[in-house]
Scaffold this motif. Structure first.
Motif, PDB file in Angstrom:
ATOM      1  N   MET A   1       0.849  -1.177   0.000  1.00 25.01           N
ATOM      2  CA  MET A   1       0.000   0.000   0.000  1.00 25.01           C
ATOM      3  C   MET A   1       0.895   1.240   0.000  1.00 25.01           C
ATOM      4  SD  MET A   1      -2.959   1.152   2.749  1.00 25.01           S
ATOM      5  CE  MET A   1      -3.858  -0.351   2.614  1.00 25.01           C
ATOM      6  N   SER A   2       0.549   2.215  -0.800  1.00 23.90           N
ATOM      7  CA  SER A   2       1.347   3.438  -0.873  1.00 23.90           C
ATOM      8  C   SER A   2       1.214   4.246   0.418  1.00 23.90           C
ATOM      9  CB  SER A   2       0.907   4.285  -2.056  1.00 23.90           C
ATOM     10  OG  SER A   2      -0.334   4.884  -1.777  1.00 23.90           O
ATOM     11  N   LYS A   5      -2.104   6.215   0.453  1.00 24.36           N
ATOM     12  CA  LYS A   5      -3.266   5.374   0.733  1.00 24.36           C
ATOM     13  C   LYS A   5      -3.287   4.957   2.192  1.00 24.36           C
ATOM     14  CE  LYS A   5      -4.005   3.455  -3.849  1.00 24.36           C
ATOM     15  NZ  LYS A   5      -4.018   2.233  -4.658  1.00 24.36           N
ATOM     16  N   SER A   6      -2.138   4.618   2.708  1.00 25.85           N
ATOM     17  CA  SER A   6      -2.033   4.230   4.105  1.00 25.85           C
ATOM     18  C   SER A   6      -2.433   5.383   5.026  1.00 25.85           C
ATOM     19  CB  SER A   6      -0.607   3.782   4.406  1.00 25.85           C
ATOM     20  OG  SER A   6      -0.463   3.462   5.755  1.00 25.85           O
ATOM     21  N   ARG A   8      -4.355   7.960   4.249  1.00 27.19           N
ATOM     22  CA  ARG A   8      -5.798   8.203   4.101  1.00 27.19           C
ATOM     23  C   ARG A   8      -6.590   7.209   4.935  1.00 27.19           C
ATOM     24  NH1 ARG A   8      -4.640   9.416  -1.387  1.00 27.19           N
ATOM     25  NH2 ARG A   8      -5.092   7.285  -2.003  1.00 27.19           N
ATOM     26  N   TYR A   9      -6.188   5.955   4.906  1.00 29.25           N
ATOM     27  CA  TYR A   9      -6.882   4.924   5.676  1.00 29.25           C
ATOM     28  C   TYR A   9      -6.745   5.183   7.180  1.00 29.25           C
ATOM     29  CZ  TYR A   9      -8.290   0.374   7.430  1.00 29.25           C
ATOM     30  OH  TYR A   9      -8.917  -0.624   8.124  1.00 29.25           O
ATOM     31  N   ARG A  48      -5.517  14.435  -0.830  1.00 26.34           N
ATOM     32  CA  ARG A  48      -6.237  14.103  -2.063  1.00 26.34           C
ATOM     33  C   ARG A  48      -5.816  15.025  -3.203  1.00 26.34           C
ATOM     34  NH1 ARG A  48     -11.259  14.915  -0.385  1.00 26.34           N
ATOM     35  NH2 ARG A  48     -11.166  12.996   0.819  1.00 26.34           N
ATOM     36  N   SER A  51      -2.316  14.132  -4.327  1.00 21.28           N
ATOM     37  CA  SER A  51      -2.314  12.877  -5.078  1.00 21.28           C
ATOM     38  C   SER A  51      -2.857  13.069  -6.493  1.00 21.28           C
ATOM     39  CB  SER A  51      -3.146  11.822  -4.350  1.00 21.28           C
ATOM     40  OG  SER A  51      -2.552  11.481  -3.133  1.00 21.28           O
ATOM     41  N   GLU A  56       1.923   9.881  -6.777  1.00 20.80           N
ATOM     42  CA  GLU A  56       2.586   9.483  -5.531  1.00 20.80           C
ATOM     43  C   GLU A  56       3.803  10.359  -5.253  1.00 20.80           C
ATOM     44  OE1 GLU A  56       1.662   7.302  -3.170  1.00 20.80           O
ATOM     45  OE2 GLU A  56      -0.190   7.122  -4.296  1.00 20.80           O
TER      46      GLU A  56
END
Length: 83
Positions: A1-2, A5-6, A8-9, A48, A51, A56
């Motif tokens: 996982m980038s 993304k990590s 954001r999660y 966001r 990105s 990335e």
């Protein structure tokens, strides 16, 4: 996982945790918690837009600082994702 993304999660999970705490204890709502939620949302928007613009790309120092401040504030308020 980038990394994006990590992050954001993690921010999503942190925001969910804050909302769950607010639902379970209405007295938990205060200006610090409100500011934390706003900071999380702003971080999500900034991430966001970064990105979308650069895929990335490397995060600017301000974004790292914001990320660290959010976690520090959450810790001070007794919020942990480890629970």
């Amino acid at each position: 996982m980038s990394m994006a993304k990590s992050a954001r999660y993690e921010m999503y999970r942190l925001l969910r945790k804050v909302r769950d705490l607010e639902k379970s204890d209405p007295a938990y709502q205060n200006s610090r918690v409100k500011n934390l939620k706003n900071d999380i949302r702003q971080f999500q928007r900034d991430l966001r837009s970064l990105s979308k613009a650069d895929g990335e790309a490397t995060w600017p120092p301000e974004l790292f600082e914001m990320y660290n401040q959010i976690y520090d504030t959450a810790k001070r308020l007794g919020i942990s994702l480890d629970d």
